[in-house]
Design a protein around this motif. Structure first.
Motif, short mmCIF file in Angstrom:
data_model
loop_
_atom_site.label_atom_id
_atom_site.label_comp_id
_atom_site.label_asym_id
_atom_site.label_seq_id
_atom_site.Cartn_x
_atom_site.Cartn_y
_atom_site.Cartn_z
N PRO A 11 97.01 62.36 -30.05
CA PRO A 11 96.11 62.83 -28.99
C PRO A 11 96.07 61.88 -27.78
N SER A 12 96.14 60.59 -28.03
CA SER A 12 96.11 59.62 -26.92
C SER A 12 97.36 59.71 -26.04
N ARG A 13 98.38 60.43 -26.54
CA ARG A 13 99.62 60.59 -25.78
C ARG A 13 99.84 62.04 -25.35
N GLY A 14 98.78 62.87 -25.46
CA GLY A 14 98.86 64.23 -24.95
C GLY A 14 98.97 65.35 -25.96
N SER A 15 99.11 65.03 -27.23
CA SER A 15 99.22 66.08 -28.25
C SER A 15 97.84 66.60 -28.64
N ARG A 16 97.74 67.88 -28.88
CA ARG A 16 96.48 68.45 -29.33
C ARG A 16 96.48 68.76 -30.82
N GLU A 17 97.66 69.00 -31.42
CA GLU A 17 97.69 69.48 -32.80
C GLU A 17 98.52 68.64 -33.76
N LEU A 18 99.27 67.66 -33.27
CA LEU A 18 100.14 66.88 -34.15
C LEU A 18 100.06 65.39 -33.86
N CYS A 19 100.38 64.62 -34.88
CA CYS A 19 100.57 63.17 -34.77
C CYS A 19 101.86 62.85 -35.50
N SER A 20 102.71 62.01 -34.92
CA SER A 20 103.96 61.60 -35.57
C SER A 20 104.27 60.16 -35.23
#
Length: 123
Positions: free
Chosen positions: A25-34
């Motif tokens: 989320p801190s890098r613009g994603s709303r639904e995923l983290c990788s």
């Protein structure tokens, strides 16, 4: 087009492993983290219970994964599905390993002492 370049990734070190954050989320994603997980050879990982499902894809090397007491060796190309709230421990194989991990935002990890952490590589 969102492109996450390797030199721009944030790196975190904890419990002897390195976590390189790409999508969160801190890098613009709303639904995923990788992130990329690098585990050194022979490392004994910290047992924890992730609050969200995780998918762990081994990119190189091998890992010893213990999931709710069941132990398995996983090698490059293998995938482990970690259910939410399962006890997970990831140990380094003889040569260590690199893995790609994907989950959803809001991930927390509960440690054996009952404390929880919100991993910064997933926020």
């Amino acid at each position: 087009m969102p492109v996450f370049r390797a030199p721009d990734a944030q790196t975190f070190e904890t419990h002897g492993s390195r976590f390189t954050a790409y999508v969160a989320p801190s890098r613009g994603s709303r639904e995923l983290c990788s992130w990329r997980l690098d585990v050194p050879p022979g490392l004994i990982g910290a047992p924890h219970r992730p609050s969200r499902e995780e998918v762990l894809l081994v990119l190189a090397g091998s890992l010893e994964v213990t999931l709710d007491g069941e132990r398995a060796q996983v090698c490059a190309g293998d995938v482990v599905l970690v259910p939410a709230d399962a006890e997970l421990q990831v140990d380094g194989g003889p040569a260590g390993a690199a893995a790609w991990v994907t989950t959803t935002p809001g991930l927390e990890a509960r440690l054996p002492d009952g404390s929880t952490i919100a991993p910064p590589w997933a926020s």
